[in-house]
Design a protein around this motif. Structure first.
Motif, PDB file in Angstrom:
ATOM      1  N   ALA A   1       1.613   0.970 -25.651  1.00  0.00           N
ATOM      2  CA  ALA A   1       0.563   0.795 -24.642  1.00  0.00           C
ATOM      3  C   ALA A   1       1.126   0.159 -23.376  1.00  0.00           C
ATOM      4  O   ALA A   1       0.887   0.640 -22.261  1.00  0.00           O
ATOM      5  CB  ALA A   1      -0.571  -0.054 -25.205  1.00  0.00           C
ATOM      6  N   ILE A   2       1.868  -0.923 -23.530  1.00  0.00           N
ATOM      7  CA  ILE A   2       2.462  -1.581 -22.359  1.00  0.00           C
ATOM      8  C   ILE A   2       3.485  -0.664 -21.694  1.00  0.00           C
ATOM      9  O   ILE A   2       3.580  -0.611 -20.458  1.00  0.00           O
ATOM     10  CB  ILE A   2       3.118  -2.919 -22.777  1.00  0.00           C
ATOM     11  N   ALA A   3       4.255   0.066 -22.499  1.00  0.00           N
ATOM     12  CA  ALA A   3       5.238   0.992 -21.940  1.00  0.00           C
ATOM     13  C   ALA A   3       4.562   2.056 -21.085  1.00  0.00           C
ATOM     14  O   ALA A   3       5.058   2.417 -20.006  1.00  0.00           O
ATOM     15  CB  ALA A   3       6.041   1.635 -23.058  1.00  0.00           C
ATOM     16  N   ALA A   4       3.408   2.568 -21.549  1.00  0.00           N
ATOM     17  CA  ALA A   4       2.682   3.569 -20.768  1.00  0.00           C
ATOM     18  C   ALA A   4       2.159   2.981 -19.461  1.00  0.00           C
ATOM     19  O   ALA A   4       2.258   3.609 -18.396  1.00  0.00           O
ATOM     20  CB  ALA A   4       1.532   4.126 -21.601  1.00  0.00           C
ATOM     21  N   LEU A   5       1.629   1.760 -19.514  1.00  0.00           N
ATOM     22  CA  LEU A   5       1.111   1.122 -18.297  1.00  0.00           C
ATOM     23  C   LEU A   5       2.234   0.814 -17.312  1.00  0.00           C
ATOM     24  O   LEU A   5       2.032   0.829 -16.092  1.00  0.00           O
ATOM     25  CB  LEU A   5       0.362  -0.169 -18.657  1.00  0.00           C
TER      26      LEU A   5
ATOM     27  N   GLN B   1      12.746  -0.330 -21.244  1.00  0.00           N
ATOM     28  CA  GLN B   1      13.120   0.728 -22.182  1.00  0.00           C
ATOM     29  C   GLN B   1      12.770   0.340 -23.616  1.00  0.00           C
ATOM     30  O   GLN B   1      12.279   1.158 -24.395  1.00  0.00           O
ATOM     31  CB  GLN B   1      14.615   1.028 -22.049  1.00  0.00           C
ATOM     32  N   ALA B   2      12.983  -0.940 -23.954  1.00  0.00           N
ATOM     33  CA  ALA B   2      12.683  -1.402 -25.312  1.00  0.00           C
ATOM     34  C   ALA B   2      11.189  -1.414 -25.593  1.00  0.00           C
ATOM     35  O   ALA B   2      10.763  -1.254 -26.743  1.00  0.00           O
ATOM     36  CB  ALA B   2      13.272  -2.803 -25.518  1.00  0.00           C
ATOM     37  N   LEU B   3      10.359  -1.600 -24.548  1.00  0.00           N
ATOM     38  CA  LEU B   3       8.905  -1.629 -24.756  1.00  0.00           C
ATOM     39  C   LEU B   3       8.377  -0.302 -25.286  1.00  0.00           C
ATOM     40  O   LEU B   3       7.335  -0.270 -25.943  1.00  0.00           O
ATOM     41  CB  LEU B   3       8.198  -1.994 -23.443  1.00  0.00           C
ATOM     42  N   ALA B   4       9.050   0.797 -25.002  1.00  0.00           N
ATOM     43  CA  ALA B   4       8.606   2.091 -25.521  1.00  0.00           C
ATOM     44  C   ALA B   4       8.587   2.079 -27.039  1.00  0.00           C
ATOM     45  O   ALA B   4       7.757   2.749 -27.669  1.00  0.00           O
ATOM     46  CB  ALA B   4       9.525   3.191 -25.007  1.00  0.00           C
TER      47      ALA B   4
ATOM     48  N   ARG C   1      10.935  -8.939 -22.861  1.00  0.00           N
ATOM     49  CA  ARG C   1       9.875  -7.960 -23.141  1.00  0.00           C
ATOM     50  C   ARG C   1       8.492  -8.588 -22.966  1.00  0.00           C
ATOM     51  O   ARG C   1       7.584  -7.981 -22.382  1.00  0.00           O
ATOM     52  CB  ARG C   1      10.019  -7.413 -24.565  1.00  0.00           C
ATOM     53  N   GLY C   2       8.325  -9.806 -23.461  1.00  0.00           N
ATOM     54  CA  GLY C   2       7.034 -10.473 -23.333  1.00  0.00           C
ATOM     55  C   GLY C   2       6.673 -10.776 -21.897  1.00  0.00           C
ATOM     56  O   GLY C   2       5.523 -10.591 -21.473  1.00  0.00           O
ATOM     57  N   LEU C   3       7.660 -11.228 -21.097  1.00  0.00           N
ATOM     58  CA  LEU C   3       7.383 -11.549 -19.698  1.00  0.00           C
ATOM     59  C   LEU C   3       7.112 -10.285 -18.888  1.00  0.00           C
ATOM     60  O   LEU C   3       6.252 -10.280 -17.996  1.00  0.00           O
ATOM     61  CB  LEU C   3       8.558 -12.328 -19.102  1.00  0.00           C
ATOM     62  N   ALA C   4       7.827  -9.201 -19.200  1.00  0.00           N
ATOM     63  CA  ALA C   4       7.545  -7.934 -18.523  1.00  0.00           C
ATOM     64  C   ALA C   4       6.131  -7.460 -18.856  1.00  0.00           C
ATOM     65  O   ALA C   4       5.386  -7.004 -17.971  1.00  0.00           O
ATOM     66  CB  ALA C   4       8.569  -6.880 -18.935  1.00  0.00           C
ATOM     67  N   ALA C   5       5.731  -7.586 -20.129  1.00  0.00           N
ATOM     68  CA  ALA C   5       4.368  -7.218 -20.528  1.00  0.00           C
ATOM     69  C   ALA C   5       3.338  -8.068 -19.790  1.00  0.00           C
ATOM     70  O   ALA C   5       2.269  -7.571 -19.386  1.00  0.00           O
ATOM     71  CB  ALA C   5       4.211  -7.375 -22.034  1.00  0.00           C
ATOM     72  N   HIS C   6       3.631  -9.354 -19.619  1.00  0.00           N
ATOM     73  CA  HIS C   6       2.750 -10.274 -18.881  1.00  0.00           C
ATOM     74  C   HIS C   6       2.464  -9.734 -17.483  1.00  0.00           C
ATOM     75  O   HIS C   6       1.302  -9.641 -17.056  1.00  0.00           O
ATOM     76  CB  HIS C   6       3.431 -11.645 -18.825  1.00  0.00           C
TER      77      HIS C   6
ATOM     78  N   ARG D   1       0.952  -0.607 -33.318  1.00  0.00           N
ATOM     79  CA  ARG D   1       1.733  -1.790 -32.960  1.00  0.00           C
ATOM     80  C   ARG D   1       1.502  -2.125 -31.485  1.00  0.00           C
ATOM     81  O   ARG D   1       1.088  -1.290 -30.688  1.00  0.00           O
ATOM     82  CB  ARG D   1       3.219  -1.577 -33.236  1.00  0.00           C
ATOM     83  N   GLY D   2       1.804  -3.379 -31.153  1.00  0.00           N
ATOM     84  CA  GLY D   2       1.658  -3.821 -29.777  1.00  0.00           C
ATOM     85  C   GLY D   2       0.226  -4.146 -29.409  1.00  0.00           C
ATOM     86  O   GLY D   2      -0.662  -4.280 -30.264  1.00  0.00           O
ATOM     87  N   ILE D   3      -0.011  -4.245 -28.129  1.00  0.00           N
ATOM     88  CA  ILE D   3      -1.315  -4.672 -27.624  1.00  0.00           C
ATOM     89  C   ILE D   3      -2.398  -3.617 -27.829  1.00  0.00           C
ATOM     90  O   ILE D   3      -3.594  -3.913 -27.749  1.00  0.00           O
ATOM     91  CB  ILE D   3      -1.200  -5.056 -26.129  1.00  0.00           C
TER      92      ILE D   3
END
Length: 414
Positions: A22-26, A14-17, A60-65, A214-216
């Motif tokens: 970009a990561i939230a969409a993926l 939820q916080a990634l949004a 958040r970083g590990l979820a993005a990973h 912002r973000g990746i």
């Protein structure tokens, strides 16, 4: 393992949004579940008990990973490479390459990761001595190319095999495997469709991230590891060889064509002139030959040679043709006629070294009367003049580096 959405990862996703659109969409295209360990397999991410104990920024970083593992199709690509290399495939080494790439991207997107973390820039510096920025490294390397670079990074010292530089770096960084391969055999058609689908997802997600600033999403358009929807090179090679060995029936002057016989009989009954003679055709009984030349020079590392040999074995089993093998460097070092009925064809134990010369194998293939010559090589050598009446197929990793002056090229990295 639960079949409901992960409760452990819900706050981080939820916080990634807000932190990384970009990561939230993926993440919407991934399956998130709670499980015994944090890992990725296919499009499924499991979050272990240790995930809950991490600080929010590391979650958040590990979820993005792991979301990037899914989006870049690392499990499916590991399956495809394992199918090509067979027992020579190293799961841990592929996982190391994939982790280095996604960690570098996650850090470039201003996320945090649990420490220590393997990075692409650190791995390249340790293994190759390259000093690149994160964005430069991400734009230059994909997971397959990095895997082969790491596979050839072992060293010898004092008459005893030493730990490879990549393995040493992974051990000092406390690297742990978190990428699981999918079960089952890779499907070529489904693989192309899946690559195209994820490429579309990544393009849309990165556009949204870049617009948000912002973000990746700010650097995602530079990722060289984004999966491309390509026809597998094995399919292309099989098609070219099938065309090469396909032979049309030959003209047989001593035997008239059936339609001429019928036309001549009709003319005799009608008293009209007999049509001009038309020769018949007879089926071809000669077995077509395929010559395969494997480059074993010092410029071809063991991992790439294993890949070449796996494809040689596959050609011998699949094609209804007489297959002749040549292993060469600056001269032909080994000749053999392959038995298609053999289930296992071990790689000959050959001395390595020397340069690369292609004219000797081309001359040998012509002497054999081969319909096609497949040269599995890194293209580092003089091709010589183009041969007549011989189809030459160059199978190479990264052929754009040194394109040959004649023949057809197949990119083994595709």
């Amino acid at each position: 393992m639960s079949d409901v959405h992960s409760a452990r990862a819900a706050p981080a996703l939820q916080a990634l949004a807000e932190y990384d659109p970009a990561i939230a969409a993926l993440s919407l295209w991934c399956v998130h579940r709670d499980g015994p360990r944090t890992a990725t397999a296919g499009d499924r991410i499991t979050y272990g008990p240790e995930f809950e104990g991490m600080p929010a920024h590391e979650q958040r970083g590990l979820a993005a990973h792991h979301i990037l593992h899914v989006a870049l199709r690392h499990s499916a690509r590991a399956d495809a490479l394992a199918a090509r290399l067979g027992p020579a495939f190293d799961d841990a080494l592929f996982n190391l390459a994939a982790d280095a790439l996604v960690n570098e991207a996650v850090l470039a997107g201003d996320h945090a990761l649990p420490r220590p973390a393997v990075t692409l820039t650190g791995l390249l510096r340790e293994v190759r001595g390259d000093d690149l920025s994160g964005v430069e490294a991400l734009g230059a390397w994909d997971v397959e190319r990095l895997y082969f670079a790491l596979a050839s990074s072992g060293s010898e010292g004092q008459g005893q095999k030493q730990e490879g530089r990549a393995q040493h770096y992974a051990r000092t960084q406390e690297f742990a495997q978190d990428l699981d391969r999918q079960s089952g055999n890779p499907d070529a058609e489904g693989d192309v469709q899946d690559s195209a689908r994820w490429r579309q997802h990544i393009t849309r997600a990165m556009d949204a991230g870049r617009a948000a600033g912002r973000g990746i999403g700010r650097i995602g358009h530079r990722l060289a590891d984004v999966p491309a929807p390509r026809v597998p090179w094995e399919v292309i090679l099989r098609r070219l060889l099938s065309q090469a060995v396909m032979q049309a029936p030959r003209v047989h002057p001593a035997r008239p064509a059936r339609r001429w016989i019928a036309a001549a009989a009709q003319a005799d009954r009608a008293g009209t002139p007999v049509p001009g003679f038309e020769p018949g055709r007879r089926p071809v009984t000669d077995v077509p030959r395929i010559a395969i030349a494997v480059d074993a020079s010092s410029s071809v590392d063991n991992a790439r040679l294993s890949l070449f040999w796996a494809e040689v074995s596959g050609i011998a089993r699949r094609m209804r043709a007489e297959v002749h093998l040549m292993v060469f460097d600056d001269a032909i070092r080994h000749r053999a006629r392959l038995d298609p009925a053999a289930s296992q064809m071990p790689l000959p134990d050959l001395p390595r070294g020397g340069g690369t010369a292609f004219p000797p194998v081309i001359a040998e293939a012509r002497a054999l009367g081969a319909a096609a010559l497949v040269i599995l090589t890194d293209l580092e050598g003089d091709a010589g003049p183009a041969p007549r009446n011989l189809r030459v197929i160059w199978a190479a990793d990264r052929p754009q580096v040194a394109a040959p002056p004649f023949g057809q090229v197949i990119d083994l990295s595709a």
